[in-house]
Scaffold this active site. Structure first.
Site, mmCIF file in Angstrom:
data_model
loop_
_atom_site.group_PDB
_atom_site.id
_atom_site.type_symbol
_atom_site.label_atom_id
_atom_site.label_comp_id
_atom_site.label_asym_id
_atom_site.label_seq_id
_atom_site.Cartn_x
_atom_site.Cartn_y
_atom_site.Cartn_z
ATOM 1 N N LYS A 66 0.817 -1.218 0.000
ATOM 2 C CA LYS A 66 0.000 0.000 0.000
ATOM 3 C C LYS A 66 0.852 1.272 0.000
ATOM 4 O O LYS A 66 0.474 2.269 -0.614
ATOM 5 C CB LYS A 66 -0.961 -0.013 1.187
ATOM 6 C CG LYS A 66 -1.997 -1.124 1.099
ATOM 7 C CD LYS A 66 -2.931 -1.143 2.297
ATOM 8 C CE LYS A 66 -3.909 -2.302 2.206
ATOM 9 N NZ LYS A 66 -4.849 -2.326 3.366
ATOM 10 N N ASP A 101 -10.235 1.523 1.774
ATOM 11 C CA ASP A 101 -10.375 0.882 3.087
ATOM 12 C C ASP A 101 -11.149 1.769 4.063
ATOM 13 O O ASP A 101 -11.918 1.266 4.891
ATOM 14 C CB ASP A 101 -8.997 0.575 3.680
ATOM 15 C CG ASP A 101 -8.325 -0.616 3.029
ATOM 16 O OD1 ASP A 101 -9.030 -1.430 2.406
ATOM 17 O OD2 ASP A 101 -7.089 -0.729 3.139
ATOM 18 N N ALA A 125 -0.476 0.088 14.587
ATOM 19 C CA ALA A 125 -0.038 1.415 14.154
ATOM 20 C C ALA A 125 0.443 1.425 12.712
ATOM 21 O O ALA A 125 1.226 2.286 12.327
ATOM 22 C CB ALA A 125 1.076 1.911 15.076
ATOM 23 N N GLY A 126 -0.052 0.502 11.903
ATOM 24 C CA GLY A 126 0.360 0.429 10.503
ATOM 25 C C GLY A 126 -0.582 1.170 9.578
ATOM 26 O O GLY A 126 -1.358 2.044 9.986
#
Length: 270
Positions: A66, A101, A125-126
């Protein structure tokens, strides 16, 4: 070979349900489009993208691509710009990047009666955590408690929250927790949380949205007991609907022709 080609890329990718979802939608829409899957690592992404010919209309991107897709996009929608992540590329003279998303999370929550929230906890935390924070902001959240094994990775989320008017704090996943209305779990599928930690997160954690869906139930979903639990399949479904809108006519918010039938066919394919 069909003249119009699309695919989902990621690493790993064999588990992806996207080909079934897209095939179901294209069948209803009477589109003779070919949608496949390909294992592509982050280092190999740029070369793989450059190798595509004019028959390619778009790509769906999953982890760990991404951020690479974000860098490859010539232009991006607001959700992609804010999150730093692109999960959809509309190909052409120059690729356009989108993050569906965020809308997928909002739609999945709305489908389960959650249309407004004030306080949330985000686990992880991604890239998906950034999408979760954007979704929470769109639902009116004013405070977000981020929990991660490495809280320093949440610095970008703190800054993003400030730009959105959401107060974001970050701490270790094992630290004591306060009551919130909604927990948004963005931990990788198969994350093994010990029962005591999962139980502490469940107590006062409000409803649970868990982006993971395989294996199911996750450790968190099991700990939530009889409380409201929403699996990541809802997000997968609704973000794919927005992807297909983009591939069909370029606009993630403009419904597809006969979208009710399209959605029903996609849901049946899960």
């Amino acid at each position: 070979m069909n003249s119009t080609r699309l695919a989902v890329w990621g690493d790993p990718i064999a588990h992806s349900l996207s080909p079934a979802l897209h095939a179901a939608a294209y069948g209803v829409l009477a589109l003779e489009w070919e949608y496949g899957r390909r294992q592509v690592s982050a280092p190999a992404f740029r070369e793989a993208l450059a190798s595509l010919d004019a028959s390619w209309r778009g790509l769906s991107l999953t982890m760990p691509l991404k951020e690479a897709a974000f860098r490859a996009a010539a232009t991006r929608d607001r959700h992609a710009e804010l999150s730093g992540a692109v999960n959809t590329l509309l190909l052409g003279t120059e690729p356009t990047g989108f993050n569906t998303d965020v809308g997928g999370i909002v739609d999945a929550l709305a489908e389960n009666g959650i249309t407004a929230v004030g306080t949330v906890r985000i686990l992880g935390a991604g890239a998906t955590a950034a999408s979760a924070l954007l979704a929470a902001a769109e639902l009116g959240a004013t405070r977000a408690d981020v929990r991660a094994r490495r809280p320093e990775k949440a610095a970008g989320l703190v800054a993003l929250g400030e730009s959105l008017g959401v107060r974001v704090t970050a701490d270790l996943i094992h630290a004591p927790v306060e009551r919130v209305e909604l927990t948004l779990a963005t931990l990788p599928s198969g994350t093994d949380l010990d029962a005591s930690l999962a139980g502490r997160l469940a107590d006062g954690g409000g409803a649970l949205f868990d982006a993971a869906y395989a294996p199911w139930p996750s450790a968190l979903a099991s700990a939530w007991g009889g409380r409201s639990v929403i699996s990541g399949l809802g997000m997968l479904l609704h973000q794919a609907v927005r992807q297909i809108r983009i591939f069909h006519h370029g606009e993630p918010l403009e419904p597809l022709p006969d979208e009710g039938r399209v959605l029903a066919a996609m849901r049946a394919a899960l």
